[in-house]
Design an enzyme around this catalytic site. Structure first.
Site, PDB file in Angstrom:
ATOM      1  N   ASP A  78      34.103  53.758  45.591  1.00  0.00           N
ATOM      2  CA  ASP A  78      35.028  53.735  46.721  1.00  0.00           C
ATOM      3  C   ASP A  78      36.315  54.473  46.388  1.00  0.00           C
ATOM      4  OD1 ASP A  78      35.386  51.553  44.862  1.00  0.00           O
ATOM      5  OD2 ASP A  78      36.901  50.728  46.199  1.00  0.00           O
ATOM      6  N   GLU A 140      36.074  48.348  44.445  1.00  0.00           N
ATOM      7  CA  GLU A 140      37.008  48.167  43.324  1.00  0.00           C
ATOM      8  C   GLU A 140      38.444  48.267  43.799  1.00  0.00           C
ATOM      9  OE1 GLU A 140      39.665  49.334  39.981  1.00  0.00           O
ATOM     10  OE2 GLU A 140      39.169  50.474  41.809  1.00  0.00           O
TER      11      GLU A 140
END
Length: 382
Positions: A78, A140
């Protein structure tokens, strides 16, 4: 069909949007990134396992070889949100500018996967004595739900794990934890001309902040680690909201704050100490105090200085292992039995910034370093 070139892989990963954000309007699925990686690694002979963590959020664990031990090359799929108006280039297009590859996720850290694939390709026709795993996680940048899910499942991974977060190719064996908490105080509003008509949440919060500042001073006296640029734990009062008019006793007040503990400080013990300070204030001010985490904490991380992985990384990079203030998924991989370090080609100074980039001069050194790590752990383990 041959794999795309490293640059084309890099570009494809950047072009696949995968923003992770606590604001639902900005949050996106990471499935497109996971599917790209699974396609490429599957073509190389990896066994690819895709795990759905939450709706639209996925982890990928790709494994080459079998048996216990081995090496994990890990990263998150991400990115943070972005403001396209502040970029000089298209953030979702790989652009070469002054010896840099510019694009969202180039540094932090989707680009790491293209470098890892480049590193391993020449080794795949050799006999692997221990497995190689490529791990790509989700979220994350917000909740760390991907790494948490792995840790909660408890499935052992490899003997060693390298997380390719931006460290300028310097090995990192310590980082602080991250706690983001909130305090909500509910008092009773009333006319300001007569204090007896209400119970001020704002005055109670004033005393709560005083107690927190006292704990901050206490912890900064008790805990110090000179390996960190800021050698003590920090506590930041990030935002406060309360009341609605000067002539009304404040009936509600909320505070959000950030606490960065050092390795050796237990977040649960810290929260218990804060709660002990807050409880008497509720009685004193006749208010209700609710204290809770905004998100589950990221624990502090420390890998022993004499660990095999630390020594090997220091030898291969020529740098002693260091400490950083930002948090990573390292404590979750460590919990699964991996010796763990953080080591990647980007620079943290440009992460989360418009114009995020990776220096092209770091490409070949990163590929060489990752190849050496795979050779040590997978091809010729002791």
């Amino acid at each position: 069909m041959p794999l795309p070139s490293m640059k084309d892989q890099f570009a494809a990963l950047i072009a696949a949007p995968s923003v992770s954000c606590t604001q639902p309007a900005l949050d996106q699925s990471n499935r497109a990134v996971i599917d790209l990686l699974a396609s490429w690694l599957g073509d190389l002979g990896f066994a690819c396992e895709i795990q759905q963590v939450l709706p639209g959020k996925f982890n990928l664990l790709a494994t080459f070889g079998s048996g216990p031990g081995g090496l994990v090359l890990a990263g998150h799929s991400d990115t943070v949100p972005f403001d396209g108006a502040l970029w000089q280039t298209d953030p979702l297009k790989l652009t070469e500018v002054d010896g840099r590859w510019v694009g969202l996720g180039s540094c932090d850290m989707k680009g790491f996967f293209a470098l890892a694939i480049e590193a391993i390709q020449p080794l795949l026709d050799k006999p692997f004595k221990q497995p190689l795993m490529i791990l790509a996680t989700c979220d994350e940048e917000s909740s760390m739900s991907g790494a948490r899910a792995l840790a909660e499942a408890g499935r052992p991974l490899g003997r060693a794990a390298v997380i390719g977060e931006p460290t300028g190719l310097r090995p990192i064996r310590l980082h602080k934890g991250i706690m983001m908490d909130r305090i909500d105080i509910l008092g009773r509003s009333g006319h300001s001309s007569d204090p007896s008509l209400g119970h001020s949440a704002l005055e109670a919060m004033h005393d709560a902040i005083t107690e927190l500042k006292g704990l901050r001073q206490q912890w900064q006296r008790e805990y110090n680690n000179p390996q960190f640029g800021v050698p003590h734990p920090t506590m930041n009062f990030g935002c406060i909201h309360g009341g609605d008019n000067p002539n009304r006793i404040c009936g509600q007040c909320s505070l959000e704050f950030d606490l960065r503990p050092l390795p050796g400080m237990d977040p649960q013990i810290l929260r218990a100490a804060i709660m002990t300070k807050l409880q008497p204030l509720a009685e004193l001010h006749q208010v209700k105090i609710d204290y809770a985490p905004l998100f589950p904490e990221v624990p502090p991380f420390e890998q022993a200085a004499d660990a095999e992985l630390v020594r090997i990384a220091e030898r291969l990079t020529g740098h002693s292992a260091e400490a950083v203030a930002f948090g990573t998924e390292a404590p979750y991989l460590q919990r699964l039995g991996c010796e763990t370090i953080v080591l990647g080609p980007g620079d943290i100074a440009c992460a989360h910034q418009p114009g995020e980039y990776l220096e092209m001069s770091r490409l070949e050194p990163t590929v060489r370093l990752l190849r050496q790590l795979v050779e040590h752990y997978c091809l010729s383990p002791a």
